[in-house]
Write an enzyme that holds these catalytic residues in place. Structure first.
Site, mmCIF file in Angstrom:
data_model
loop_
_atom_site.group_PDB
_atom_site.id
_atom_site.type_symbol
_atom_site.label_atom_id
_atom_site.label_comp_id
_atom_site.label_asym_id
_atom_site.label_seq_id
_atom_site.Cartn_x
_atom_site.Cartn_y
_atom_site.Cartn_z
ATOM 1 C CE LYS A 14 -35.643 14.400 86.372
ATOM 2 N NZ LYS A 14 -34.315 14.120 87.052
ATOM 3 N NE ARG A 89 -34.306 18.877 91.660
ATOM 4 C CZ ARG A 89 -33.312 18.319 90.270
ATOM 5 N NH1 ARG A 89 -33.817 19.624 89.084
ATOM 6 N NH2 ARG A 89 -32.130 17.835 90.372
ATOM 7 N NE ARG A 134 -25.373 18.280 85.605
ATOM 8 C CZ ARG A 134 -26.270 17.489 85.513
ATOM 9 N NH1 ARG A 134 -27.312 16.998 84.494
ATOM 10 N NH2 ARG A 134 -26.485 17.719 87.093
HETATM 11 P P1 ADP Z 1 -30.288 15.823 88.010
HETATM 12 O O1 ADP Z 1 -31.781 16.305 87.664
HETATM 13 O O2 ADP Z 1 -29.598 14.703 86.976
HETATM 14 O O3 ADP Z 1 -29.513 16.144 89.404
HETATM 15 P P2 ADP Z 1 -30.794 18.840 86.758
HETATM 16 O O4 ADP Z 1 -29.504 18.929 86.262
HETATM 17 O O5 ADP Z 1 -32.080 18.742 86.636
HETATM 18 O O6 ADP Z 1 -30.135 17.342 86.836
HETATM 19 O O7 ADP Z 1 -30.039 19.704 88.042
HETATM 20 C C1 ADP Z 1 -28.754 19.691 88.564
HETATM 21 C C2 ADP Z 1 -28.910 20.495 89.889
HETATM 22 O O8 ADP Z 1 -29.588 21.925 89.876
HETATM 23 C C3 ADP Z 1 -29.564 19.701 90.994
HETATM 24 O O9 ADP Z 1 -28.980 19.203 91.977
HETATM 25 C C4 ADP Z 1 -29.793 21.494 92.394
HETATM 26 O O10 ADP Z 1 -28.653 21.381 92.619
HETATM 27 C C5 ADP Z 1 -30.401 22.637 91.115
HETATM 28 N N1 ADP Z 1 -31.317 21.897 90.861
HETATM 29 C C6 ADP Z 1 -31.939 21.921 89.419
HETATM 30 N N2 ADP Z 1 -33.543 22.212 89.323
HETATM 31 C C7 ADP Z 1 -33.986 22.610 90.199
HETATM 32 C C8 ADP Z 1 -34.936 22.713 90.987
HETATM 33 N N3 ADP Z 1 -36.489 23.085 90.695
HETATM 34 N N4 ADP Z 1 -35.305 23.648 92.235
HETATM 35 C C9 ADP Z 1 -33.724 23.648 93.333
HETATM 36 N N5 ADP Z 1 -32.111 23.224 92.920
HETATM 37 C C10 ADP Z 1 -32.750 22.822 91.247
#
Ligand code: ADP
Length: 188
Positions: A14, A89, A134
């Site tokens: 994404k 999400r 990360r």
């Molecule tokens: P990936 O899609 O690779 O898991 P992201 O950068 O989208 O990576 O998300 C990393 C972390 O950030 C998630 O595991 C969660 O803890 C938090 N996070 C990101 N977006 C959301 C969201 N919309 N709602 C809740 N937690 C979020």
């Protein structure tokens, strides 16, 4: 405004595809993961609280991410549109997003899901973890937990957008350009 939700499990691509899309279509990239990581790096209270959850592969509370998205939308009212990456999400986040966009007299144009098998996702994330720094990409158990959270809490959003006739799914396997071409074809 063209407002696209780029959907899919962790590691589906994404972030990479969002960056390619915003360049071509002059849109704004809103990634809640990136926003949370900036807060973490800046050492804010919100960032420190989020870090604990993120490092375990758990979701950050809805109010926190909804608040971040609200701020970004309010400060970019004249944009051509947005790519939402990693948000919504949960159903609560999806409902909040619809409402926020309505306040701007706009709506979601479509949701596109990038699909890939768990084993491929785990391989990609572990590979990314080698240089992304990360913590959540460096531990197989945390990765598996993120995939589980996706299945249990996030994947239901496909039907949320399907009901509004806004859902398309594409194959996330192949070269960056192959996936990008599929994405462009799906967006139209
Ligand atoms: P990936 O899609 O690779 O898991 P992201 O950068 O989208 O990576 O998300 C990393 C972390 O950030 C998630 O595991 C969660 O803890 C938090 N996070 C990101 N977006 C959301 C969201 N919309 N709602 C809740 N937690 C979020």
């Amino acid at each position: 405004m063209q407002n696209i939700v780029l959907f899919g499990p962790p590691g589906a691509g994404k972030g990479t595809q969002s960056k390619m899309l915003i360049k071509e279509r002059n849109l704004i990239h809103l990634s809640t993961g990136d926003l949370l990581r900036s807060e973490k790096e800046a050492g804010t209270e919100l960032g420190l609280k989020a870090k604990v959850l993120m490092d375990q592969g758990k979701l950050v509370p809805d109010e926190v991410v909804i608040g971040m998205i609200r701020n970004k939308l309010e400060s970019n009212k004249d944009a051509n549109g947005f790519i939402f990456d990693g948000f919504p999400r949960t159903e609560k986040q999806a409902e909040a997003l619809d409402q926020l966009l309505e306040e701007l007299n706009t709506s979601i144009s479509g949701m596109i899901a990038l699909e890939a098998e768990d084993e491929e996702l785990i391989k990609r994330l572990l590979e990314r973890g080698k240089d992304s720094g990360r913590a959540d990409d460096q531990n197989r158990e945390v990765i598996e937990n993120r995939l589980k959270v996706y299945q249990n809490e996030t994947a239901v959003l496909k039907s949320y957008y399907q009901k509004q006739n806004k859902f398309t799914s594409i194959n996330g396997l192949g070269s960056l350009d192959e996936v990008f071409n599929r994405l462009n074809a799906a967006i139209g």
